[in-house]
Design a protein around this motif. Sequence first.
Motif, mmCIF file in Angstrom:
data_model
loop_
_atom_site.group_PDB
_atom_site.id
_atom_site.type_symbol
_atom_site.label_atom_id
_atom_site.label_comp_id
_atom_site.label_asym_id
_atom_site.label_seq_id
_atom_site.Cartn_x
_atom_site.Cartn_y
_atom_site.Cartn_z
ATOM 1 N N ASN A 6 0.761 -1.356 -0.131
ATOM 2 C CA ASN A 6 -0.002 -0.152 0.042
ATOM 3 C C ASN A 6 0.866 1.250 -0.228
ATOM 4 N N TYR A 7 2.012 1.153 0.143
ATOM 5 C CA TYR A 7 3.084 2.237 0.133
ATOM 6 C C TYR A 7 2.722 3.435 -0.750
ATOM 7 N N GLY A 8 2.434 3.295 -2.082
ATOM 8 C CA GLY A 8 2.242 3.861 -3.271
ATOM 9 C C GLY A 8 1.043 4.716 -2.755
ATOM 10 N N ARG A 9 0.055 4.026 -2.475
ATOM 11 C CA ARG A 9 -1.340 5.026 -2.038
ATOM 12 C C ARG A 9 -1.377 5.629 -0.642
ATOM 13 N N MET A 10 -0.445 5.259 0.419
ATOM 14 C CA MET A 10 -0.289 5.888 1.318
ATOM 15 C C MET A 10 0.528 7.401 1.127
ATOM 16 N N PHE A 11 1.833 7.006 0.605
ATOM 17 C CA PHE A 11 2.919 8.130 0.431
ATOM 18 C C PHE A 11 2.578 8.794 -1.106
ATOM 19 N N THR A 12 1.505 9.457 -0.893
ATOM 20 C CA THR A 12 1.229 10.164 -2.182
ATOM 21 C C THR A 12 2.011 11.299 -2.488
ATOM 22 N N THR A 13 1.925 11.946 -3.494
ATOM 23 C CA THR A 13 3.053 13.137 -4.038
ATOM 24 C C THR A 13 2.669 14.153 -2.940
ATOM 25 N N GLU A 14 1.475 14.387 -2.500
ATOM 26 C CA GLU A 14 1.345 15.680 -1.355
ATOM 27 C C GLU A 14 1.943 15.100 -0.353
ATOM 28 N N VAL A 15 1.762 13.857 0.335
ATOM 29 C CA VAL A 15 2.400 13.488 1.476
ATOM 30 C C VAL A 15 3.993 13.634 1.426
ATOM 31 N N LYS A 16 4.706 13.120 0.381
ATOM 32 C CA LYS A 16 6.033 13.260 0.084
ATOM 33 C C LYS A 16 6.288 14.717 0.183
ATOM 34 N N ARG A 17 5.476 15.566 -0.575
ATOM 35 C CA ARG A 17 5.672 16.981 -0.455
ATOM 36 C C ARG A 17 5.751 17.746 0.836
ATOM 37 N N ARG A 18 4.952 17.147 1.538
ATOM 38 C CA ARG A 18 4.810 17.564 3.080
ATOM 39 C C ARG A 18 5.925 17.230 4.095
ATOM 40 N N ILE A 19 6.444 15.704 3.731
ATOM 41 C CA ILE A 19 7.432 15.433 4.451
ATOM 42 C C ILE A 19 8.847 16.022 4.225
ATOM 43 N N GLU A 20 9.128 16.285 2.930
ATOM 44 C CA GLU A 20 10.041 17.181 2.697
ATOM 45 C C GLU A 20 10.225 18.505 3.193
ATOM 46 N N ARG A 21 9.233 19.210 3.114
ATOM 47 C CA ARG A 21 8.925 20.764 3.542
ATOM 48 C C ARG A 21 8.903 21.052 4.992
ATOM 49 N N SER A 22 8.473 19.969 5.643
ATOM 50 C CA SER A 22 7.942 20.217 7.144
ATOM 51 C C SER A 22 9.088 19.966 8.156
ATOM 52 N N VAL A 23 8.878 20.933 9.005
ATOM 53 C CA VAL A 23 9.816 20.765 10.061
ATOM 54 C C VAL A 23 9.418 20.390 11.334
ATOM 55 N N PRO A 24 9.855 19.090 11.895
ATOM 56 C CA PRO A 24 9.403 18.367 12.972
ATOM 57 C C PRO A 24 9.307 19.236 14.102
ATOM 58 N N ILE A 25 8.244 19.093 15.045
ATOM 59 C CA ILE A 25 7.887 19.570 16.244
ATOM 60 C C ILE A 25 8.248 18.710 17.361
ATOM 61 N N ARG A 26 9.106 19.029 18.212
ATOM 62 C CA ARG A 26 9.282 18.160 19.620
ATOM 63 C C ARG A 26 8.256 18.240 20.527
ATOM 64 N N VAL A 27 7.666 17.316 20.849
ATOM 65 C CA VAL A 27 6.593 16.956 21.911
ATOM 66 C C VAL A 27 7.541 16.892 23.222
ATOM 67 N N ASP A 28 8.388 15.808 23.285
ATOM 68 C CA ASP A 28 9.308 15.476 24.515
ATOM 69 C C ASP A 28 10.457 14.883 23.864
ATOM 70 N N ASP A 29 11.188 14.326 24.704
ATOM 71 C CA ASP A 29 12.606 13.618 24.129
ATOM 72 C C ASP A 29 12.293 12.347 23.306
ATOM 73 N N ASP A 30 10.969 11.931 23.560
ATOM 74 C CA ASP A 30 10.678 10.459 22.785
ATOM 75 C C ASP A 30 9.760 10.646 21.998
ATOM 76 N N SER A 31 9.242 11.853 21.398
ATOM 77 C CA SER A 31 8.342 12.082 20.194
ATOM 78 C C SER A 31 8.107 13.370 19.709
#
Length: 139
Positions: A80-105
């Motif tokens: 199911n990879y191709g249906r989950m990791f759509t072009t839009e999802v890939k673009r968002r992963i590439e451009r997003s800056v992760p936010i730290r919740v805590d040391d483990d998340s």
Amino acid sequence: MTKRLPLLAILICAALCIGAAADRTAATDGAFGPFYKHFKKAVAAGDRGKVAAMIDFERFTWESDERFREVKGKDAFLANYGRMFTTEVKRRIERSVPIRVDDDSYYISWRMKTGEFAIHFTRAAGRGFLCEGLAVGPN
């Protein structure tokens, strides 16, 4: 000159706010930063096997489509990879800056007309950081 001082003050304040937000990102954890860099690279390259190795299948859920909620193993994920990791999802992963919740998340998130989306990452004992999947909330 005095008319420009308020604008200068606003720009400085905005820069400080952006800097404060950046302090909450992946750079604050020596283990997450390299993990996320490899995750982004594997997603961008379409390397399904590498991405699968970074998934916590015990906790994994992909809420964007009912068909993917029960993807709990590597074979189902790869199928199911191709249906989950759509072009839009890939673009968002590439451009997003992760936010730290805590040391483990950490998470990345974005809004669209259809709702708010977030991909979550947590530290798994003995395995380092892993992706838990995509959560979808109301807009």
